[in-house]
Design a protein around this motif. Sequence first.
Motif, PDB file in Angstrom:
ATOM      1  N   ARG A 197      -5.729   2.192  -4.629  1.00  0.00           N
ATOM      2  CA  ARG A 197      -5.133   1.749  -5.857  1.00  0.00           C
ATOM      3  C   ARG A 197      -6.355   1.775  -7.169  1.00  0.00           C
ATOM      4  O   ARG A 197      -7.375   1.077  -6.827  1.00  0.00           O
ATOM      5  CB  ARG A 197      -4.517   0.302  -5.647  1.00  0.00           C
ATOM      6  CG  ARG A 197      -3.919   0.051  -6.805  1.00  0.00           C
ATOM      7  CD  ARG A 197      -3.097  -1.400  -6.848  1.00  0.00           C
ATOM      8  NE  ARG A 197      -3.887  -2.526  -6.608  1.00  0.00           N
ATOM      9  CZ  ARG A 197      -3.846  -3.639  -5.724  1.00  0.00           C
ATOM     10  NH1 ARG A 197      -3.029  -3.339  -4.776  1.00  0.00           N
ATOM     11  NH2 ARG A 197      -4.794  -4.526  -5.977  1.00  0.00           N
ATOM     12  N   ALA A 198      -6.425   2.493  -7.992  1.00  0.00           N
ATOM     13  CA  ALA A 198      -7.312   2.627  -9.146  1.00  0.00           C
ATOM     14  C   ALA A 198      -7.292   1.327 -10.146  1.00  0.00           C
ATOM     15  O   ALA A 198      -8.476   1.264 -10.804  1.00  0.00           O
ATOM     16  CB  ALA A 198      -7.281   3.928  -9.817  1.00  0.00           C
ATOM     17  N   HIS A 246       0.608  -1.287   0.009  1.00  0.00           N
ATOM     18  CA  HIS A 246       0.117   0.042  -0.183  1.00  0.00           C
ATOM     19  C   HIS A 246       0.890   1.363   0.076  1.00  0.00           C
ATOM     20  O   HIS A 246       2.107   0.962   0.441  1.00  0.00           O
ATOM     21  CB  HIS A 246      -0.790  -0.035   1.307  1.00  0.00           C
ATOM     22  CG  HIS A 246      -1.896  -0.807   1.482  1.00  0.00           C
ATOM     23  ND1 HIS A 246      -2.852  -1.076   0.622  1.00  0.00           N
ATOM     24  CD2 HIS A 246      -2.155  -2.143   2.143  1.00  0.00           C
ATOM     25  CE1 HIS A 246      -3.525  -2.259   0.902  1.00  0.00           C
ATOM     26  NE2 HIS A 246      -2.974  -2.695   1.695  1.00  0.00           N
ATOM     27  N   TRP A 247       0.203   2.437  -0.502  1.00  0.00           N
ATOM     28  CA  TRP A 247       1.018   3.718  -0.607  1.00  0.00           C
ATOM     29  C   TRP A 247      -0.008   4.610   0.439  1.00  0.00           C
ATOM     30  O   TRP A 247      -1.231   4.121   0.423  1.00  0.00           O
ATOM     31  CB  TRP A 247       1.105   4.338  -1.827  1.00  0.00           C
ATOM     32  CG  TRP A 247       2.136   3.817  -2.662  1.00  0.00           C
ATOM     33  CD1 TRP A 247       1.995   2.801  -3.538  1.00  0.00           C
ATOM     34  CD2 TRP A 247       3.379   4.025  -2.645  1.00  0.00           C
ATOM     35  NE1 TRP A 247       3.343   2.502  -4.169  1.00  0.00           N
ATOM     36  CE2 TRP A 247       4.060   3.307  -3.602  1.00  0.00           C
ATOM     37  CE3 TRP A 247       4.050   4.987  -1.894  1.00  0.00           C
ATOM     38  CZ2 TRP A 247       5.464   3.190  -3.911  1.00  0.00           C
ATOM     39  CZ3 TRP A 247       5.665   5.056  -2.000  1.00  0.00           C
ATOM     40  CH2 TRP A 247       5.977   4.204  -2.936  1.00  0.00           C
ATOM     41  N   TYR A 248       0.506   5.462   0.926  1.00  0.00           N
ATOM     42  CA  TYR A 248      -0.429   6.638   1.807  1.00  0.00           C
ATOM     43  C   TYR A 248       0.391   7.784   1.688  1.00  0.00           C
ATOM     44  O   TYR A 248       1.600   7.989   1.443  1.00  0.00           O
ATOM     45  CB  TYR A 248      -0.503   6.037   3.323  1.00  0.00           C
ATOM     46  CG  TYR A 248       0.808   5.697   3.845  1.00  0.00           C
ATOM     47  CD1 TYR A 248       1.502   6.500   4.620  1.00  0.00           C
ATOM     48  CD2 TYR A 248       1.434   4.361   3.943  1.00  0.00           C
ATOM     49  CE1 TYR A 248       2.596   6.160   5.301  1.00  0.00           C
ATOM     50  CE2 TYR A 248       2.398   3.988   4.566  1.00  0.00           C
ATOM     51  CZ  TYR A 248       3.232   4.981   5.245  1.00  0.00           C
ATOM     52  OH  TYR A 248       4.179   4.644   5.853  1.00  0.00           O
ATOM     53  N   TYR A 277      -0.928   1.358  -8.831  1.00  0.00           N
ATOM     54  CA  TYR A 277      -1.339   2.667  -8.642  1.00  0.00           C
ATOM     55  C   TYR A 277      -1.307   3.378  -9.804  1.00  0.00           C
ATOM     56  O   TYR A 277      -0.183   3.488 -10.657  1.00  0.00           O
ATOM     57  CB  TYR A 277      -0.822   3.421  -7.394  1.00  0.00           C
ATOM     58  CG  TYR A 277      -1.148   2.842  -5.956  1.00  0.00           C
ATOM     59  CD1 TYR A 277      -1.793   3.428  -5.280  1.00  0.00           C
ATOM     60  CD2 TYR A 277      -0.572   1.736  -5.548  1.00  0.00           C
ATOM     61  CE1 TYR A 277      -2.244   3.155  -4.061  1.00  0.00           C
ATOM     62  CE2 TYR A 277      -1.134   0.938  -4.459  1.00  0.00           C
ATOM     63  CZ  TYR A 277      -1.879   1.911  -3.630  1.00  0.00           C
ATOM     64  OH  TYR A 277      -2.125   1.572  -2.174  1.00  0.00           O
ATOM     65  N   SER A 278      -2.254   4.286 -10.025  1.00  0.00           N
ATOM     66  CA  SER A 278      -2.134   5.170 -11.405  1.00  0.00           C
ATOM     67  C   SER A 278      -1.100   6.200 -11.017  1.00  0.00           C
ATOM     68  O   SER A 278      -0.985   6.735  -9.787  1.00  0.00           O
ATOM     69  CB  SER A 278      -3.423   5.821 -11.687  1.00  0.00           C
ATOM     70  OG  SER A 278      -4.047   6.597 -10.527  1.00  0.00           O
ATOM     71  N   LYS A 279      -0.648   6.802 -11.895  1.00  0.00           N
ATOM     72  CA  LYS A 279       0.122   8.081 -11.747  1.00  0.00           C
ATOM     73  C   LYS A 279      -0.508   9.317 -11.025  1.00  0.00           C
ATOM     74  O   LYS A 279       0.206  10.128 -10.112  1.00  0.00           O
ATOM     75  CB  LYS A 279       1.046   8.576 -13.090  1.00  0.00           C
ATOM     76  CG  LYS A 279       1.798   7.402 -13.384  1.00  0.00           C
ATOM     77  CD  LYS A 279       2.654   7.973 -14.779  1.00  0.00           C
ATOM     78  CE  LYS A 279       3.514   6.720 -15.206  1.00  0.00           C
ATOM     79  NZ  LYS A 279       4.561   7.124 -16.334  1.00  0.00           N
ATOM     80  N   PRO A 280      -1.701   9.539 -11.487  1.00  0.00           N
ATOM     81  CA  PRO A 280      -2.085  10.739 -10.787  1.00  0.00           C
ATOM     82  C   PRO A 280      -2.336  10.595  -9.372  1.00  0.00           C
ATOM     83  O   PRO A 280      -2.610  11.428  -8.596  1.00  0.00           O
ATOM     84  CB  PRO A 280      -3.647  11.004 -11.353  1.00  0.00           C
ATOM     85  CG  PRO A 280      -3.353  10.228 -12.558  1.00  0.00           C
ATOM     86  CD  PRO A 280      -2.577   9.249 -12.454  1.00  0.00           C
TER      87      PRO A 280
END
Length: 192
Positions: free
Chosen positions: A124-125, A100-102, A130-133
């Motif tokens: 996460r899209a 995960h990212w946060y 994860y998408s760049k945006p």
Amino acid sequence: MLMSKPKTIQEITDKWHEVARAGEFDHHQGRRMALGQCRQYLQSLSKSLDMERARLRYLAQRLSDHFWAHNEAHRTKETRGYPGHHGCRVRMLHGSLEMHWYYNTFVRVKNGKGHAVFSEHIRRALKHRYSKPAFNRAHDWERPIIEETEAGFEIVRIMNANLTHMRRLVRANLKQLDSLEAHFDGLRPPES
């Protein structure tokens, strides 16, 4: 015909092919042996998949550590873009491997000594990355390191998804093996 002890995988394979059509062979005993070995193989494969997931977790942690090494290198007041706001985490949760990212927000505490950190999970899209945006708020120094790390995470996520698919197939084959064994047990003997 006795089934001698073959030594290699190829010898074992050849022996099963040989006894499949053999007339002088105890096929009742052979069937029990084949069903037992099928079950052992599938159970062993399931355990091997658990080990593989543990190795993937280890590799994902190395990617995370790579990100955090860069993050820590930018924790000085002289570093442009200080502080880094993004973070990542690798963990096992209920037998599932997660990366995960946060996004961290730093708020000065009331007594003026230090900061409180509030973490917001980034969704996460996409299926495996994860998408760049999702990282639009990243500092200039963070962006390339996030992209590097996330590219590695994507590979691990795909491999992990493949392992999950393999586990489903192993479970399905174990159920089918039970059905096959029950089917054999229900076969009517020939009438004399």
